[in-house]
Design a protein around this motif. Structure first.
Motif, mmCIF file in Angstrom:
data_model
loop_
_atom_site.group_PDB
_atom_site.id
_atom_site.type_symbol
_atom_site.label_atom_id
_atom_site.label_comp_id
_atom_site.label_asym_id
_atom_site.label_seq_id
_atom_site.Cartn_x
_atom_site.Cartn_y
_atom_site.Cartn_z
ATOM 1 N N GLU A 1 12.403 12.347 -111.413
ATOM 2 C CA GLU A 1 11.090 12.230 -112.030
ATOM 3 C C GLU A 1 11.168 12.585 -113.504
ATOM 4 O OE1 GLU A 1 8.025 15.116 -110.881
ATOM 5 O OE2 GLU A 1 9.596 16.244 -109.852
ATOM 6 N N VAL A 2 10.124 12.196 -114.227
ATOM 7 C CA VAL A 2 9.994 12.512 -115.645
ATOM 8 C C VAL A 2 8.832 13.494 -115.772
ATOM 9 C CG1 VAL A 2 9.630 11.603 -117.959
ATOM 10 C CG2 VAL A 2 10.784 10.190 -116.245
ATOM 11 N N VAL A 3 9.111 14.661 -116.332
ATOM 12 C CA VAL A 3 8.087 15.685 -116.509
ATOM 13 C C VAL A 3 8.086 16.113 -117.967
ATOM 14 C CG1 VAL A 3 7.291 17.968 -115.811
ATOM 15 C CG2 VAL A 3 8.442 16.501 -114.149
ATOM 16 N N ARG A 4 7.006 15.785 -118.656
ATOM 17 C CA ARG A 4 6.848 16.090 -120.079
ATOM 18 C C ARG A 4 8.055 15.632 -120.886
ATOM 19 N NH1 ARG A 4 4.685 20.989 -117.845
ATOM 20 N NH2 ARG A 4 2.419 20.878 -117.873
ATOM 21 N N ASP A 5 8.867 16.582 -121.327
ATOM 22 C CA ASP A 5 10.016 16.225 -122.163
ATOM 23 C C ASP A 5 11.346 16.397 -121.432
ATOM 24 O OD1 ASP A 5 10.044 18.971 -122.041
ATOM 25 O OD2 ASP A 5 10.297 19.280 -124.193
ATOM 26 N N GLU A 6 11.298 16.275 -120.094
ATOM 27 C CA GLU A 6 12.515 16.416 -119.295
ATOM 28 C C GLU A 6 12.643 15.309 -118.258
ATOM 29 O OE1 GLU A 6 14.047 20.773 -118.437
ATOM 30 O OE2 GLU A 6 12.004 20.463 -117.696
ATOM 31 N N LEU A 7 13.876 14.922 -118.026
ATOM 32 C CA LEU A 7 14.201 14.064 -116.888
ATOM 33 C C LEU A 7 14.795 14.978 -115.829
ATOM 34 C CD1 LEU A 7 16.151 10.898 -118.053
ATOM 35 C CD2 LEU A 7 13.814 11.054 -117.290
ATOM 36 N N LEU A 8 14.250 14.942 -114.648
ATOM 37 C CA LEU A 8 14.820 15.702 -113.545
ATOM 38 C C LEU A 8 15.667 14.736 -112.731
ATOM 39 C CD1 LEU A 8 11.655 17.733 -112.547
ATOM 40 C CD2 LEU A 8 13.494 18.374 -114.111
ATOM 41 N N LEU A 9 16.929 15.051 -112.617
ATOM 42 C CA LEU A 9 17.864 14.174 -111.927
ATOM 43 C C LEU A 9 17.943 14.524 -110.452
ATOM 44 C CD1 LEU A 9 20.736 14.128 -114.565
ATOM 45 C CD2 LEU A 9 18.782 12.574 -114.356
ATOM 46 N N LYS A 10 18.415 13.578 -109.657
ATOM 47 C CA LYS A 10 18.524 13.776 -108.213
ATOM 48 C C LYS A 10 19.525 14.863 -107.837
ATOM 49 C CE LYS A 10 16.931 9.185 -107.030
ATOM 50 N NZ LYS A 10 17.259 7.890 -106.446
ATOM 51 N N ASN A 11 20.455 15.171 -108.728
ATOM 52 C CA ASN A 11 21.441 16.217 -108.445
ATOM 53 C C ASN A 11 20.946 17.604 -108.857
ATOM 54 O OD1 ASN A 11 21.665 16.280 -111.210
ATOM 55 N ND2 ASN A 11 23.823 15.728 -111.270
ATOM 56 N N GLY A 12 19.695 17.714 -109.319
ATOM 57 C CA GLY A 12 19.113 18.993 -109.678
ATOM 58 C C GLY A 12 19.197 19.342 -111.156
ATOM 59 N N GLU A 13 19.964 18.591 -111.908
ATOM 60 C CA GLU A 13 20.073 18.855 -113.346
ATOM 61 C C GLU A 13 18.858 18.285 -114.068
ATOM 62 O OE1 GLU A 13 23.800 17.978 -115.256
ATOM 63 O OE2 GLU A 13 24.858 18.146 -113.348
ATOM 64 N N SER A 14 18.641 18.764 -115.281
ATOM 65 C CA SER A 14 17.565 18.221 -116.108
ATOM 66 C C SER A 14 18.111 17.879 -117.488
ATOM 67 C CB SER A 14 16.400 19.206 -116.215
ATOM 68 O OG SER A 14 16.790 20.374 -116.882
ATOM 69 N N LEU A 15 17.527 16.864 -118.088
ATOM 70 C CA LEU A 15 17.935 16.411 -119.409
ATOM 71 C C LEU A 15 16.721 16.368 -120.320
ATOM 72 C CD1 LEU A 15 20.136 13.365 -118.352
ATOM 73 C CD2 LEU A 15 20.946 15.621 -119.055
ATOM 74 N N PHE A 16 16.894 16.786 -121.558
ATOM 75 C CA PHE A 16 15.829 16.751 -122.551
ATOM 76 C C PHE A 16 15.586 15.315 -123.007
ATOM 77 C CE2 PHE A 16 14.630 16.705 -127.057
ATOM 78 C CZ PHE A 16 13.402 17.336 -126.973
ATOM 79 N N VAL A 17 14.308 14.956 -123.133
ATOM 80 C CA VAL A 17 13.924 13.633 -123.636
ATOM 81 C C VAL A 17 13.290 13.813 -125.008
ATOM 82 C CG1 VAL A 17 12.531 11.573 -123.232
ATOM 83 C CG2 VAL A 17 13.486 12.828 -121.295
ATOM 84 N N SER A 18 13.831 13.126 -125.992
ATOM 85 C CA SER A 18 13.298 13.183 -127.348
ATOM 86 C C SER A 18 11.875 12.621 -127.391
ATOM 87 C CB SER A 18 14.201 12.369 -128.272
ATOM 88 O OG SER A 18 13.589 12.165 -129.518
ATOM 89 N N ARG A 19 11.072 13.157 -128.264
ATOM 90 C CA ARG A 19 9.689 12.695 -128.421
ATOM 91 C C ARG A 19 9.627 11.181 -128.671
ATOM 92 N NH1 ARG A 19 7.384 15.104 -133.369
ATOM 93 N NH2 ARG A 19 7.837 17.022 -132.273
ATOM 94 N N ASN A 20 10.582 10.660 -129.412
ATOM 95 C CA ASN A 20 10.588 9.227 -129.735
ATOM 96 C C ASN A 20 10.792 8.330 -128.518
ATOM 97 O OD1 ASN A 20 10.276 9.845 -132.442
ATOM 98 N ND2 ASN A 20 12.466 9.821 -132.837
ATOM 99 N N TYR A 21 11.335 8.871 -127.441
ATOM 100 C CA TYR A 21 11.669 8.063 -126.271
ATOM 101 C C TYR A 21 10.847 8.390 -125.028
ATOM 102 C CZ TYR A 21 15.578 6.767 -129.198
ATOM 103 O OH TYR A 21 16.334 6.303 -130.230
ATOM 104 N N ARG A 22 9.970 9.382 -125.088
ATOM 105 C CA ARG A 22 9.221 9.828 -123.899
ATOM 106 C C ARG A 22 8.386 8.721 -123.272
ATOM 107 N NH1 ARG A 22 7.354 15.383 -126.496
ATOM 108 N NH2 ARG A 22 9.447 16.251 -126.583
ATOM 109 N N HIS A 23 7.594 8.071 -124.070
ATOM 110 C CA HIS A 23 6.708 7.038 -123.525
ATOM 111 C C HIS A 23 7.522 5.903 -122.903
ATOM 112 C CE1 HIS A 23 3.194 4.545 -123.022
ATOM 113 N NE2 HIS A 23 3.840 3.561 -123.619
ATOM 114 N N THR A 24 8.546 5.474 -123.597
ATOM 115 C CA THR A 24 9.366 4.360 -123.123
ATOM 116 C C THR A 24 10.083 4.704 -121.822
ATOM 117 O OG1 THR A 24 9.695 3.621 -125.388
ATOM 118 C CG2 THR A 24 11.218 2.760 -123.736
ATOM 119 N N ILE A 25 10.690 5.889 -121.753
ATOM 120 C CA ILE A 25 11.437 6.244 -120.534
ATOM 121 C C ILE A 25 10.487 6.444 -119.357
ATOM 122 C CG2 ILE A 25 11.586 8.762 -120.821
ATOM 123 C CD1 ILE A 25 14.451 6.454 -119.684
ATOM 124 N N LYS A 26 9.291 6.967 -119.602
ATOM 125 C CA LYS A 26 8.313 7.103 -118.522
ATOM 126 C C LYS A 26 7.932 5.733 -117.976
ATOM 127 C CE LYS A 26 6.251 11.455 -119.908
ATOM 128 N NZ LYS A 26 5.052 12.141 -120.403
#
Length: 68
Positions: A32-57
């Motif tokens: 899932e995508v939560v605010r400025d993070e991508l939560l991965l299926k393996n439990g890790e999370s990745l930061f999403v830059s402000r410039n890409y948040r809308h597009t990745i969501k």
């Protein structure tokens, strides 16, 4: 940066998304995508830059609609 741009032209935009200027992800591994993070299926999370948040969501939502 030019190498990443080149890679993006060769992959399916419905399966891969950019989350920072230096990072792309395979949407199959995104839980899932939560605010400025991508939560991965393996439990890790990745930061999403402000410039890409809308597009990745939007890409993630389209991926879910098309694959489930």
């Amino acid at each position: 940066m030019y190498i990443l741009t080149s890679i993006l032209t060769h992959v399916d935009p419905n399966l891969f998304g950019k989350i920072r200027s230096s990072c792309i992800v395979n949407l199959e591994y995104v839980q899932e995508v939560v605010r400025d993070e991508l939560l991965l299926k393996n439990g890790e999370s990745l930061f999403v830059s402000r410039n890409y948040r809308h597009t990745i969501k939007s890409q993630h939502l389209n991926f879910i609609r098309n694959h489930f």
